[in-house]
Design a protein around this motif. Structure first.
Motif, short mmCIF file in Angstrom:
data_model
loop_
_atom_site.label_atom_id
_atom_site.label_comp_id
_atom_site.label_asym_id
_atom_site.label_seq_id
_atom_site.Cartn_x
_atom_site.Cartn_y
_atom_site.Cartn_z
N THR A 192 7.00 12.59 8.39
CA THR A 192 6.21 11.99 7.31
C THR A 192 6.69 12.52 5.97
O THR A 192 6.77 13.73 5.78
CB THR A 192 4.71 12.35 7.49
OG1 THR A 192 4.27 11.84 8.75
CG2 THR A 192 3.88 11.75 6.37
N LEU A 193 7.04 11.61 5.07
CA LEU A 193 7.47 11.98 3.72
C LEU A 193 6.61 11.23 2.71
O LEU A 193 6.47 10.02 2.80
CB LEU A 193 8.93 11.61 3.48
CG LEU A 193 9.98 12.26 4.37
CD1 LEU A 193 11.35 11.67 4.07
CD2 LEU A 193 10.00 13.76 4.16
N ASP A 194 6.04 11.94 1.77
CA ASP A 194 5.30 11.32 0.68
C ASP A 194 6.21 11.28 -0.54
O ASP A 194 6.85 12.28 -0.90
CB ASP A 194 4.04 12.13 0.34
CG ASP A 194 3.01 12.07 1.44
OD1 ASP A 194 2.92 11.01 2.12
OD2 ASP A 194 2.28 13.05 1.63
N ILE A 195 6.28 10.13 -1.16
CA ILE A 195 7.13 9.95 -2.34
C ILE A 195 6.23 9.84 -3.56
O ILE A 195 5.27 9.07 -3.56
CB ILE A 195 7.95 8.65 -2.21
CG1 ILE A 195 8.77 8.67 -0.92
CG2 ILE A 195 8.84 8.46 -3.42
CD1 ILE A 195 9.33 7.32 -0.53
N ASP A 215 0.82 -1.22 0.00
CA ASP A 215 0.00 0.00 0.00
C ASP A 215 0.86 1.27 0.00
O ASP A 215 0.34 2.37 0.12
CB ASP A 215 -0.97 0.01 1.18
CG ASP A 215 -0.28 0.12 2.53
OD1 ASP A 215 0.97 0.15 2.59
OD2 ASP A 215 -1.00 0.16 3.54
N GLY A 216 2.18 1.10 -0.14
CA GLY A 216 3.09 2.24 -0.19
C GLY A 216 3.59 2.72 1.17
O GLY A 216 4.48 3.57 1.23
N ALA A 217 3.04 2.20 2.25
CA ALA A 217 3.43 2.66 3.59
C ALA A 217 4.81 2.13 3.97
O ALA A 217 5.20 1.03 3.58
CB ALA A 217 2.40 2.19 4.62
N TYR A 218 5.55 2.94 4.71
CA TYR A 218 6.85 2.52 5.21
C TYR A 218 7.14 3.26 6.51
O TYR A 218 6.59 4.32 6.78
CB TYR A 218 7.96 2.80 4.18
CG TYR A 218 8.17 4.26 3.88
CD1 TYR A 218 9.15 4.99 4.54
CD2 TYR A 218 7.36 4.94 2.98
CE1 TYR A 218 9.34 6.34 4.29
CE2 TYR A 218 7.54 6.28 2.72
CZ TYR A 218 8.52 6.98 3.37
OH TYR A 218 8.69 8.31 3.12
#
Length: 84
Positions: A74-77, A34-37
């Motif tokens: 929190t970083l969104d890529i 789901d893209g979470a890390y």
């Protein structure tokens, strides 16, 4: 994708590297489907490097960031698939 049709963003499982201010890789991780890390790091300056997929796609730009003492960041890529 066809002209005039939407291509909505979708989550991506991706390989990630974290480099410290000395240029040393201090962490490697893979995000969930789901893209979470979540990557625990000590306070300091870092660059998150999203690694490209096979053949260079999709790709994303490195993201410099600071981790404050005792906190999470929190970083969104945003990956570019190359589809236009």
């Amino acid at each position: 994708v066809q002209e005039g049709l939407e291509c909505p963003d979708a989550p991506l499982a991706a390989d990630l590297e974290i480099v410290n201010s000395s240029g040393r890789v201090v962490a490697r991780s893979r995000s969930a489907e789901d893209g979470a890390y979540r990557i625990p790091l000590a306070a300091g300056s870092y660059v998150l490097t999203p690694l490209p997929g096979e053949a260079g796609l999709p790709f994303a730009s490195p993201i410099p960031f600071e981790v404050p003492q005792g906190d999470w960041v929190t970083l969104d890529i945003t990956y570019d698939s190359g589809i236009r």
